[in-house]
Design an enzyme around this catalytic site. Structure first.
Site, PDB file in Angstrom:
ATOM      1  N   ASP A  11       1.078  -1.208  -0.206  1.00 19.36           N
ATOM      2  CA  ASP A  11      -0.152   0.197  -0.124  1.00 19.36           C
ATOM      3  C   ASP A  11       1.091   1.086   0.477  1.00 19.36           C
ATOM      4  OD1 ASP A  11      -2.042   1.589   0.489  1.00 19.36           O
ATOM      5  OD2 ASP A  11      -2.320   1.120   2.527  1.00 19.36           O
ATOM      6  N   ASP A 112      -3.133   2.317  -5.781  1.00 23.33           N
ATOM      7  CA  ASP A 112      -2.092   2.574  -5.411  1.00 23.33           C
ATOM      8  C   ASP A 112      -1.836   1.451  -3.802  1.00 23.33           C
ATOM      9  OD1 ASP A 112      -4.016   3.061  -3.090  1.00 23.33           O
ATOM     10  OD2 ASP A 112      -2.637   4.268  -1.572  1.00 23.33           O
ATOM     11  N   GLU A 113      -2.488  -0.131  -4.198  1.00 24.97           N
ATOM     12  CA  GLU A 113      -2.317  -1.006  -3.254  1.00 24.97           C
ATOM     13  C   GLU A 113      -2.872  -1.902  -4.338  1.00 24.97           C
ATOM     14  OE1 GLU A 113      -5.734  -2.369  -0.621  1.00 24.97           O
ATOM     15  OE2 GLU A 113      -6.066  -0.157  -0.665  1.00 24.97           O
TER      16      GLU A 113
END
Ligand SMILES: [Mg+2]
Length: 366
Positions: A11, A112-113
């Site tokens: 993350d 973003d993960e």
């Protein structure tokens, strides 16, 4: 004995804000937020919602999904920047490529993960941690931003672990440590437990993940249905969901078998309800929206009817899914002149789309 699974969750740390700060060093150590929609810097006319807050901004209590007006009130010196989606997407793509270079499978779940499966050469948690360090180092060297990583035997624990030591964290939870790791954490750390669910848990005096793990199963089911059961499984360290290569997900469908076979419309409606919830839960886990619903009925004699309907916009609304699935199943049943009994119904969604950057913060389930 089969080796333990090793899953990593990566993350990025306050992703949008980090990208902005990297490109403008004057902003370093300042309370910076990236905002969706239009915004005005005058206190009285501040509009929009925070999409990402830098760590200095978080010290003032600012967080994503907070209205900008409130942010200005809490932190009058906050620096508000507009979203630069094209840039974030570019950085995100670069990071995914870096990760892909080091591992076997990458399932990107948002900008973003990502969840990751390691190459077959990585056999121990120590080797996995070493690989994670290399990935972190390379991302930092190439993109000059940091990420936090969780390594665990399943996806939920990996996700909780990545949030455990932010920013720039690396948390490894070995299989034998899962129970001790989860048990003291607040129940809201479970991916998908939002405000409403945590209020229900509150009323049941369930505060920690350990409380939930021990709670009465029947009571959980009564208050929160199948989703509650799924949360309890996670609390007990059980999560069998797979890491899937992102591109693989084209449709999601589940079936429901009747035992005994039935043509009773209320029994069928209950089946539709339950299987819709299951499909919806997977959608939420994958952070996806759908446009097309497909339903099917399989009769006792194995004749099968299906029906498909596309809608004009993408949605993840569970009530929308339930209502349309129910209507479509009823339409199929209306053709059942010989009153045959149903052995199975099937509900699926396709025409899927990842939740985009704007929608992500509003429906931040995970
Ligand atoms: Mg993040």
């Amino acid at each position: 004995m089969a080796a333990d699974k090793i899953i990593m969750h990566i993350d990025m740390d306050s992703f949008f804000a980090s990208v902005e700060i990297r490109d403008n060093t004057d902003l370093k150590d300042k309370p910076v937020v990236v905002c969706s929609k239009t915004f005005h810097l005058h206190k009285d006319t501040a509009r929009g919602v925070i999409s990402a807050a830098s760590y200095p901004a978080r010290k003032f209590g600012l967080h994503s999904a907070m209205p900008l007006a409130e942010a200005k009130r809490l932190c009058p010196d906050v620096v508000c920047l507009p979203m630069n989606k094209t840039l974030y997407k570019q950085v995100s793509d670069n990071i995914i490529k870096i990760i892909q270079n080091h591992v076997k499978t990458v399932q990107q779940v948002s900008i973003d993960e990502a969840y990751v499966l390691f190459k077959d050469t990585v056999k121990t948690f120590d080797e996995a941690a070493e690989c994670a360090r290399e990935i972190k180092k390379e991302i930092e060297a190439v993109e000059r931003i940091t990420c936090s990583v969780g390594i665990a035997p399943n996806k939920s624990v990996a996700k909780i672990a990545s949030g455990f030591q932010k920013p720039n964290g690396l948390t490894v939870v070995h299989p034998e440590e899962v129970a001790d790791f989860l048990s003291p954490l607040p129940v809201t750390k479970i991916p998908g437990v939002g405000k409403k669910t945590s209020e229900t848990f509150d009323m049941m005096r369930i505060q920690t993940i350990g409380d939930l793990a021990k709670a009465d199963k029947r009571q959980i089911y009564e208050k929160l249905g199948r989703q509650g059961m799924a949360f309890q499984e996670i609390a007990n360290g059980i999560d069998v969901s797979q890491v899937m290569e992102t591109a693989d997900v084209k449709s999601i469908s589940r079936f429901y078998s009747f035992n005994p076979y039935t043509n009773d419309s209320s029994a069928v409606a209950l089946g539709v309800e339950s299987v819709s919830e299951e499909v919806h839960m997977i959608l939420m886990q994958k952070r996806m929206f759908f446009k097309t619903i497909t339903v099917g009925i399989r009769y006792a004699d194995f004749t099968t009817l299906t029906k498909s309907k596309s809608h004009t916009v993408h949605t993840s609304d569970i009530f929308f899914l339930k209502r349309h699935a129910k209507d479509m199943i009823e339409e199929l049943m209306a053709n059942n002149e010989t009153n045959k009994k149903i052995r199975q119904i099937n509900i699926g969604v396709s025409n899927l789309k990842k939740t985009d950057v704007n929608q992500m913060q509003l429906t931040d389930f995970f």
